[in-house]
Design a protein around this motif. Structure first.
Motif, PDB file in Angstrom:
ATOM      1  N   TYR A   1     -59.834  76.191 -32.168  1.00 17.76           N
ATOM      2  CA  TYR A   1     -60.264  76.417 -33.141  1.00 17.76           C
ATOM      3  C   TYR A   1     -58.823  75.204 -33.980  1.00 17.76           C
ATOM      4  O   TYR A   1     -58.236  75.226 -33.762  1.00 17.76           O
ATOM      5  CB  TYR A   1     -60.564  78.033 -33.216  1.00 17.76           C
ATOM      6  CG  TYR A   1     -59.798  78.697 -34.088  1.00 17.76           C
ATOM      7  CD1 TYR A   1     -58.708  79.148 -34.647  1.00 17.76           C
ATOM      8  CD2 TYR A   1     -59.588  78.981 -31.783  1.00 17.76           C
ATOM      9  CE1 TYR A   1     -58.222  80.030 -34.564  1.00 17.76           C
ATOM     10  CE2 TYR A   1     -58.164  80.217 -31.905  1.00 17.76           C
ATOM     11  CZ  TYR A   1     -57.717  80.256 -34.435  1.00 17.76           C
ATOM     12  OH  TYR A   1     -56.510  81.160 -33.749  1.00 17.76           O
ATOM     13  N   VAL A   2     -59.078  75.639 -35.362  1.00 26.35           N
ATOM     14  CA  VAL A   2     -58.723  74.717 -36.119  1.00 26.35           C
ATOM     15  C   VAL A   2     -58.524  75.718 -37.664  1.00 26.35           C
ATOM     16  O   VAL A   2     -59.589  76.255 -38.075  1.00 26.35           O
ATOM     17  CB  VAL A   2     -59.511  73.733 -36.463  1.00 26.35           C
ATOM     18  CG1 VAL A   2     -58.221  73.082 -38.051  1.00 26.35           C
ATOM     19  CG2 VAL A   2     -59.280  72.428 -36.064  1.00 26.35           C
ATOM     20  N   HIS A   3     -57.059  76.153 -37.809  1.00 30.93           N
ATOM     21  CA  HIS A   3     -56.990  77.073 -38.896  1.00 30.93           C
ATOM     22  C   HIS A   3     -55.611  76.171 -39.818  1.00 30.93           C
ATOM     23  O   HIS A   3     -54.146  75.800 -38.803  1.00 30.93           O
ATOM     24  CB  HIS A   3     -56.012  78.238 -38.294  1.00 30.93           C
ATOM     25  CG  HIS A   3     -55.731  78.620 -37.312  1.00 30.93           C
ATOM     26  ND1 HIS A   3     -54.128  78.584 -38.085  1.00 30.93           N
ATOM     27  CD2 HIS A   3     -55.111  78.210 -36.389  1.00 30.93           C
ATOM     28  CE1 HIS A   3     -53.111  78.734 -37.043  1.00 30.93           C
ATOM     29  NE2 HIS A   3     -54.439  78.814 -35.689  1.00 30.93           N
ATOM     30  N   ASP A   4     -55.634  76.082 -40.634  1.00 30.63           N
ATOM     31  CA  ASP A   4     -54.265  75.425 -41.651  1.00 30.63           C
ATOM     32  C   ASP A   4     -53.631  73.949 -40.802  1.00 30.63           C
ATOM     33  O   ASP A   4     -52.598  74.053 -40.853  1.00 30.63           O
ATOM     34  CB  ASP A   4     -52.924  76.409 -41.564  1.00 30.63           C
ATOM     35  CG  ASP A   4     -53.838  77.926 -42.798  1.00 30.63           C
ATOM     36  OD1 ASP A   4     -54.199  77.428 -42.867  1.00 30.63           O
ATOM     37  OD2 ASP A   4     -53.205  78.572 -41.874  1.00 30.63           O
ATOM     38  N   PHE A   5     -54.774  73.245 -40.385  1.00 29.90           N
ATOM     39  CA  PHE A   5     -53.899  72.155 -39.949  1.00 29.90           C
ATOM     40  C   PHE A   5     -53.535  71.978 -38.383  1.00 29.90           C
ATOM     41  O   PHE A   5     -52.665  71.317 -38.287  1.00 29.90           O
ATOM     42  CB  PHE A   5     -53.074  71.223 -40.885  1.00 29.90           C
ATOM     43  CG  PHE A   5     -54.317  70.364 -42.263  1.00 29.90           C
ATOM     44  CD1 PHE A   5     -54.527  69.180 -42.378  1.00 29.90           C
ATOM     45  CD2 PHE A   5     -54.367  71.125 -43.226  1.00 29.90           C
ATOM     46  CE1 PHE A   5     -55.195  68.749 -43.010  1.00 29.90           C
ATOM     47  CE2 PHE A   5     -54.777  70.110 -44.690  1.00 29.90           C
ATOM     48  CZ  PHE A   5     -55.497  69.129 -44.067  1.00 29.90           C
ATOM     49  N   ILE A   6     -54.025  73.345 -37.893  1.00 32.68           N
ATOM     50  CA  ILE A   6     -53.417  73.463 -36.294  1.00 32.68           C
ATOM     51  C   ILE A   6     -54.451  74.078 -35.412  1.00 32.68           C
ATOM     52  O   ILE A   6     -55.299  74.104 -36.131  1.00 32.68           O
ATOM     53  CB  ILE A   6     -52.606  74.769 -36.670  1.00 32.68           C
ATOM     54  CG1 ILE A   6     -51.213  74.761 -37.469  1.00 32.68           C
ATOM     55  CG2 ILE A   6     -52.361  75.296 -35.161  1.00 32.68           C
ATOM     56  CD1 ILE A   6     -50.102  75.351 -37.426  1.00 32.68           C
TER      57      ILE A   6
END
Length: 416
Positions: free
Chosen positions: A376-381
């Motif tokens: 999953y993606v969060h804060d461009f990570i």
């Protein structure tokens, strides 16, 4: 019917009254005082008191001034009994279009079988007896050969010379990102006007109603162009093409129907449209009413800002930074991988990892196992955090991280 003839004078007369539609044979002869009888005479009487039946229609009931309306009617003459009557009088079959005391008579000509047709040209919308000639009542009249008359009304023809208008585009908003092949929703507040905008109080006329809206993506910087400068979008683009070195690129997005005050539906940027990454487009439109009046312009939101469309045809870049690799692991162990995702356009949307079997020393080549690990993606990570599938054979494996942006553009894969 039997009548006893009585000699009153010369000639003798008798009245026969028929109360119902029918066919009758009348036979008569004369006899003198000495019993000499003349040859019997015969007369055939067709009794028809019913007027013709009329079934009328027009090919278009919403038109512009100067348009031709085809008026037709199926006219059938029958008796009360349902039998065929004496026939329609072809010289007295008319269509009448009335607005107040301003009638138009249109002769209907027999074209085939029981069908009669004629043409009427809609007049200009000018003031007449404090009304505007924009709503006409149609009546068709016919009679049979015995003079039995009938008329049928109930059809209105709207004459409309005013252009419709898109008041504002609610969806999509400005500065959204798109890619070739993307389908998206549009909703635009649409209004139609009646009459003729060049006549005072033209709003007293009934509007023909919005038919549909058509939308376009236009590759030209309209930001500094005032909407009032664009009387007709296509005329303006023709003028631009005469002044520019290269023609303005226009991409058709599709058309949507009108319903309950809005043009609403699905549009799509076609595949292989020739649009390039980071192109900025402006949304243009055409709106047409049922009479055929067309207006065009640039789409704007409620604040008067033009609807811009940004093309994002490149995926984000991925750089694997950290994790609990390289192991060793057992089947069912948790694997974690962290990767930076760089996307300066529509932004990252989703990521996952595919599991490959290494072939040769140093994993010179690899074979897809068909397994993948969720991420999953969060804060461009991108964070991959999943357990290895059960039943994996011993050996070296390669993890390939894939990410997509909001426009579903995939990238070249990063692996470890």
């Amino acid at each position: 019917i039997i009548k006893d003839w009585t000699s009153v004078n010369n000639p003798s007369t008798v009245d026969i009254t028929f109360t119902n539609d029918s066919n009758h044979t009348v036979e008569w002869y004369c006899e003198d005082a000495l019993g000499n009888t003349e040859t019997q005479k015969i007369e055939y009487d067709n009794v028809d008191t019913e007027p013709p039946e009329i079934e009328k229609w027009v090919d278009d009931d919403t038109v512009r001034p100067g348009d031709t309306v085809r008026i037709c009617a199926n006219i059938t003459d029958k008796k009360q009994t349902g039998d065929i009557g004496v026939g329609v009088n072809p010289n007295t079959t008319w269509a009448k279009l009335v607005l107040g005391d301003d009638p138009y008579d249109v002769e209907l000509i027999n074209v085939e079988g029981n069908t009669y047709c004629g043409n009427w040209t809609a007049p200009p919308i000018t003031e007449y007896c404090h009304d505007f000639r924009c709503l006409w009542e149609l009546t068709v009249e016919a009679e049979d050969l015995l003079g039995n008359k009938n008329s049928e009304d109930g059809v209105q023809i709207i004459v409309d010379a005013a252009d419709p208008k898109i008041e504002a585009i609610l969806w999509p908003s400005k500065d959204k990102y798109y890619r070739e092949g993307k389908r998206f929703e549009v909703k635009a507040l649409a209004i139609d006007f009646g009459g003729d905008i060049n006549i005072e109080n033209h709003d007293n006329c009934k509007a023909s109603g919005v038919k549909e809206c058509r939308f376009y993506a236009i590759k030209y910087d309209f930001e500094s162009v005032n909407q009032s400068e664009i009387k007709n979008l296509w005329d303006y683009l023709d003028w631009l093409n005469e002044t520019l070195d290269n023609p303005v690129k226009i991409v058709e997005l599709g058309s949507v129907p009108y319903e309950d005050g809005f043009c609403k539906g699905s549009l799509q940027i076609p595949e292989n449209s020739g649009l390039e990454h980071e192109d900025i487009l402006f949304m243009g439109y055409e709106i047409e009413d049922n009479a055929g009046n067309i207006a065009s312009g640039l789409g704007e939101d409620w604040d008067g800002d033009k609807i811009t469309m940004k093309i994002d045809s490149e995926g984000p870049s991925v750089l694997i930074k950290d994790g609990n690799l390289p192991g060793p692991f057992k089947s069912g162990d948790l694997v974690q991988v962290f990767a930076d995702i760089e996307d300066i356009d529509s932004g990252p949307d989703d990521c996952w990892a595919d599991l490959y079997t290494c072939n040769g020393e140093g994993c010179e080549s690899s074979t897809d196992t068909g397994y993948n690990l969720n991420g999953y993606v969060h804060d461009f990570i991108c964070e991959i955090s999943d357990t290895l599938p059960l039943g994996l054979a011993s050996g070296d494996y390669e993890i390939v991280v894939t990410a997509t942006d909001d426009e579903l553009n995939k990238i070249g894969r990063a692996h470890v």
